[in-house]
Design a protein around this motif. Structure first.
Motif, PDB file in Angstrom:
ATOM      1  N   ALA A 168      40.239  34.881  57.813  1.00 15.59           N
ATOM      2  CA  ALA A 168      41.572  35.435  58.057  1.00 15.59           C
ATOM      3  C   ALA A 168      41.694  36.841  57.521  1.00 15.59           C
ATOM      4  CB  ALA A 168      42.631  34.526  57.435  1.00 15.59           C
ATOM      5  N   SER A 169      41.061  37.129  56.431  1.00 14.98           N
ATOM      6  CA  SER A 169      41.137  38.488  55.903  1.00 14.98           C
ATOM      7  C   SER A 169      39.820  38.870  55.285  1.00 14.98           C
ATOM      8  CB  SER A 169      42.286  38.625  54.908  1.00 14.98           C
ATOM      9  OG  SER A 169      42.079  37.785  53.799  1.00 14.98           O
ATOM     10  N   GLY A 170      39.526  38.362  54.110  1.00 17.99           N
ATOM     11  CA  GLY A 170      38.301  38.769  53.422  1.00 17.99           C
ATOM     12  C   GLY A 170      38.485  40.044  52.651  1.00 17.99           C
ATOM     13  N   GLY A 171      39.745  40.407  52.312  1.00 22.11           N
ATOM     14  CA  GLY A 171      40.013  41.644  51.605  1.00 22.11           C
ATOM     15  C   GLY A 171      40.152  41.436  50.117  1.00 22.11           C
ATOM     16  N   GLN A 172      40.999  42.272  49.509  1.00 17.42           N
ATOM     17  CA  GLN A 172      41.163  42.254  48.064  1.00 17.42           C
ATOM     18  C   GLN A 172      41.768  40.950  47.571  1.00 17.42           C
ATOM     19  OE1 GLN A 172      40.026  44.635  46.070  1.00 17.42           O
ATOM     20  NE2 GLN A 172      40.605  43.396  44.308  1.00 17.42           N
ATOM     21  N   GLY A 173      42.609  40.309  48.383  1.00 16.27           N
ATOM     22  CA  GLY A 173      43.249  39.084  47.946  1.00 16.27           C
ATOM     23  C   GLY A 173      42.253  37.983  47.628  1.00 16.27           C
ATOM     24  N   LEU A 174      41.256  37.800  48.490  1.00 15.47           N
ATOM     25  CA  LEU A 174      40.247  36.776  48.234  1.00 15.47           C
ATOM     26  C   LEU A 174      39.428  37.107  46.994  1.00 15.47           C
ATOM     27  CD1 LEU A 174      38.940  35.961  51.832  1.00 15.47           C
ATOM     28  CD2 LEU A 174      40.554  34.666  50.425  1.00 15.47           C
ATOM     29  N   ARG A 175      39.120  38.378  46.814  1.00 11.74           N
ATOM     30  CA  ARG A 175      38.363  38.771  45.620  1.00 11.74           C
ATOM     31  C   ARG A 175      39.176  38.513  44.357  1.00 11.74           C
ATOM     32  NH1 ARG A 175      36.556  42.844  49.193  1.00 11.74           N
ATOM     33  NH2 ARG A 175      38.239  44.259  48.597  1.00 11.74           N
ATOM     34  N   ASN A 176      40.482  38.793  44.412  1.00 10.06           N
ATOM     35  CA  ASN A 176      41.326  38.541  43.241  1.00 10.06           C
ATOM     36  C   ASN A 176      41.365  37.047  42.902  1.00 10.06           C
ATOM     37  OD1 ASN A 176      41.942  41.228  43.000  1.00 10.06           O
ATOM     38  ND2 ASN A 176      43.906  41.093  44.075  1.00 10.06           N
ATOM     39  N   MET A 177      41.498  36.188  43.925  1.00  6.79           N
ATOM     40  CA  MET A 177      41.524  34.750  43.673  1.00  6.79           C
ATOM     41  C   MET A 177      40.202  34.284  43.072  1.00  6.79           C
ATOM     42  SD  MET A 177      43.628  32.979  46.827  1.00  6.79           S
ATOM     43  CE  MET A 177      42.472  33.490  48.091  1.00  6.79           C
ATOM     44  N   THR A 178      39.097  34.775  43.626  1.00  6.16           N
ATOM     45  CA  THR A 178      37.782  34.371  43.115  1.00  6.16           C
ATOM     46  C   THR A 178      37.597  34.806  41.668  1.00  6.16           C
ATOM     47  OG1 THR A 178      36.881  34.542  45.355  1.00  6.16           O
ATOM     48  CG2 THR A 178      35.298  34.503  43.536  1.00  6.16           C
ATOM     49  N   GLU A 179      38.008  36.029  41.358  1.00  4.96           N
ATOM     50  CA  GLU A 179      37.859  36.534  39.988  1.00  4.96           C
ATOM     51  C   GLU A 179      38.726  35.746  39.019  1.00  4.96           C
ATOM     52  OE1 GLU A 179      38.741  40.643  40.150  1.00  4.96           O
ATOM     53  OE2 GLU A 179      36.876  41.189  41.199  1.00  4.96           O
ATOM     54  N   ARG A 180      39.929  35.372  39.436  1.00  7.01           N
ATOM     55  CA  ARG A 180      40.793  34.580  38.552  1.00  7.01           C
ATOM     56  C   ARG A 180      40.123  33.248  38.202  1.00  7.01           C
ATOM     57  NH1 ARG A 180      46.038  36.220  37.878  1.00  7.01           N
ATOM     58  NH2 ARG A 180      46.842  37.815  39.301  1.00  7.01           N
ATOM     59  N   ALA A 181      39.539  32.606  39.209  1.00  6.68           N
ATOM     60  CA  ALA A 181      38.887  31.327  38.951  1.00  6.68           C
ATOM     61  C   ALA A 181      37.654  31.502  38.058  1.00  6.68           C
ATOM     62  CB  ALA A 181      38.500  30.671  40.277  1.00  6.68           C
ATOM     63  N   GLN A 182      36.859  32.523  38.325  1.00  8.43           N
ATOM     64  CA  GLN A 182      35.637  32.721  37.541  1.00  8.43           C
ATOM     65  C   GLN A 182      35.945  33.087  36.096  1.00  8.43           C
ATOM     66  OE1 GLN A 182      33.517  35.673  39.803  1.00  8.43           O
ATOM     67  NE2 GLN A 182      32.719  34.179  41.289  1.00  8.43           N
ATOM     68  N   LEU A 183      37.007  33.858  35.861  1.00 10.07           N
ATOM     69  CA  LEU A 183      37.352  34.235  34.497  1.00 10.07           C
ATOM     70  C   LEU A 183      37.733  33.028  33.645  1.00 10.07           C
ATOM     71  CD1 LEU A 183      39.418  37.509  35.055  1.00 10.07           C
ATOM     72  CD2 LEU A 183      37.198  37.305  33.940  1.00 10.07           C
ATOM     73  N   LEU A 184      38.217  31.980  34.296  1.00  8.94           N
ATOM     74  CA  LEU A 184      38.576  30.760  33.563  1.00  8.94           C
ATOM     75  C   LEU A 184      37.437  29.748  33.558  1.00  8.94           C
ATOM     76  CD1 LEU A 184      42.264  30.289  34.787  1.00  8.94           C
ATOM     77  CD2 LEU A 184      41.454  31.336  32.676  1.00  8.94           C
ATOM     78  N   GLY A 185      36.272  30.141  34.065  1.00  8.25           N
ATOM     79  CA  GLY A 185      35.145  29.216  34.119  1.00  8.25           C
ATOM     80  C   GLY A 185      35.215  28.256  35.277  1.00  8.25           C
ATOM     81  N   GLY A 186      36.046  28.526  36.266  1.00  8.81           N
ATOM     82  CA  GLY A 186      36.173  27.650  37.414  1.00  8.81           C
ATOM     83  C   GLY A 186      35.467  28.223  38.627  1.00  8.81           C
ATOM     84  N   ARG A 187      35.818  27.686  39.773  1.00 10.12           N
ATOM     85  CA  ARG A 187      35.200  28.148  41.021  1.00 10.12           C
ATOM     86  C   ARG A 187      36.253  28.126  42.118  1.00 10.12           C
ATOM     87  NH1 ARG A 187      34.431  23.686  44.138  1.00 10.12           N
ATOM     88  NH2 ARG A 187      34.311  21.658  43.076  1.00 10.12           N
ATOM     89  N   LEU A 188      35.986  28.902  43.162  1.00  7.75           N
ATOM     90  CA  LEU A 188      36.906  28.967  44.303  1.00  7.75           C
ATOM     91  C   LEU A 188      36.104  29.200  45.568  1.00  7.75           C
ATOM     92  CD1 LEU A 188      40.366  30.523  44.613  1.00  7.75           C
ATOM     93  CD2 LEU A 188      38.619  31.317  46.211  1.00  7.75           C
TER      94      LEU A 188
END
Length: 412
Positions: free
Chosen positions: A368-388
């Motif tokens: 649907a996009s693949g822009g900054q929004g997806l990168r922000n969501m992925t980084e939020r999950a990784q910073l907490l030790g999770g995955r997305l």
């Protein structure tokens, strides 16, 4: 306790302008009154004639002309061009009747005021007009007297009479313009200083956030990890006191780490408009759902979490991921069904957002996009030790995230 309202800079400037206008008006009346008194004294003692012969004009006419031009002089700073025009007409009448000192003194003050208070175009026009008037009057004196010396002397007197107020007014006006330019420069410097101060404050906030994240948070994470490791080595129950101490250290370090991350979010809130001072949580998810439904999307949400066991960081990150997912769904799949499932397990919060992707015949589902929004969501999950994971499926688009309830400090 009530505090008095401070006047704004614009209000102070307007009040200063009004006070200046009133002061000038009062000064104009005083100057015009002084000119009138001086003229009346000159008429009374008979020292008013500029010509050589006696004047046959009645004294009442002379006084009436003086009063009229003095009345025009009361508008010397408020309407300088109009006052000078009226004064020039009255002076021409006085010249035809026989020039007198009081009228020409008031005329000189009107010339001075027009150059000083008039607009730049009016000021330049008065300067040129006075020069032309000196030439014309000198030529008229030569034609009338047929005496070159007398005409030259009259020209010198007229030049001094007109150029003195013009020169003095130009000098004062130049000083006023320089002062205004300095004030404007000082105002610009003040604005720059305010901008520099705001930038310095933002820089200091960001530096503090980095220091808290890179130094203190890492130490707290190490304490939490080491205490958890000590509790998991099988020593539990052998020494109750030690177990209690380790458990308290573990709980305290995790709580401090949670609060530290919240403080970092607050410090960065000013430079990041997407992060408000009070971080939003899953309890605010209803606002997103209402907004999506108002946009025409059918939303089904299932939220099964325990707010008391969720840390603020995980709660906020889950909300942000849900927000970005719903925003993308409304944007790229308008008026389509959005399914939201948020479930809390024993060790993690699982979020799943699904929506169909509108496509034409033969089209395959794509990002649907693949822009900054997806990168922000992925980084939020990784910073907490999770995955997305976010991507297209056969029946639409899916966002699937897993965030551990206890953030893994090692990833920090």
């Amino acid at each position: 306790m009530a505090y008095p309202l401070q006047p704004s800079r614009g209000g102070l400037r307007m009040r200063r302008h009004v006070n200046t206008a009133r002061s000038r008006r009062r000064d104009d009346i005083l100057i015009a009154g002084g000119m009138l008194v001086i003229g009346l004294v000159l008429y009374a003692v008979g020292a008013f004639q500029l010509g050589t012969g006696p004047s046959s004009t009645p004294a009442g006419v002379r006084v009436a002309l003086l009063v009229a031009i003095a009345a025009a002089d009361t508008f010397r700073s408020t309407y300088p061009a109009a006052a000078l025009t009226v004064g020039a007409v009255l002076t021409a009448i006085d010249l035809a009747l026989g020039p007198t000192v009081p009228v020409w003194l008031v005329l000189s003050d009107l010339v001075y005021a027009a150059v000083l208070y008039g607009r730049p175009r009016v000021s330049r026009a008065v300067c040129y007009s006075t020069g032309a008037a000196v030439v014309v009057l000198t030529a008229a004196a030569y034609v009338g007297w047929q005496d070159g010396r007398a005409a030259a002397a009259a020209g010198i007197v007229l030049a001094l009479f007109f150029t003195t107020p013009v020169w003095w007014a130009l000098a004062i006006r130049r000083h006023q313009e320089v002062a205004a330019a300095e004030r404007a420069r000082a105002e610009s410097m003040r604005a720059l200083a305010e901008a520099d101060r705001a930038a310095a404050v933002a820089h200091e906030r960001n530096r503090m956030a980095r220091d808290l994240h890179d130094v203190i948070a890492s130490h707290l994470s190490a304490i939490a990890i080491q205490s958890a490791a000590a509790l998991s080595r099988g020593t539990t129950g052998t020494d109750p006191t030690l177990d209690n101490v380790l458990t308290a250290i573990r709980a305290g370090s995790v709580a401090a780490l949670d609060e530290m991350r919240s403080m970092i979010d607050l410090l960065r809130a000013e430079s990041d408009p997407d992060d408000p001072g009070a971080p939003l949580r899953l309890s605010d998810l209803d606002m997103l759902i209402v907004g999506a439904r108002a946009a025409g999307s059918a939303v089904e949400a299932s939220v099964a979490t325990n707010p008391d066991t969720l840390t603020s960081v995980v709660d906020h990150a889950t909300y942000r991921i849900a927000q970005e997912s719903i925003t993308n769904a409304v944007k790229h799949a308008p008026r389509q069904k959005i399914s939201i499932t948020i479930q809390q397990d024993a060790d993690a919060v699982r979020l799943r957002v699904h929506n169909p992707i509108p496509r034409g015949p033969g089209d395959e589902p794509s990002a649907a996009s693949g822009g900054q929004g997806l990168r922000n969501m992925t980084e939020r999950a990784q910073l907490l030790g999770g995955r997305l994971h976010a991507g297209a499926t056969q029946d639409g688009w899916i966002v699937d995230s897993v965030l551990p309830l206890e953030s893994r400090g090692a990833s920090e």
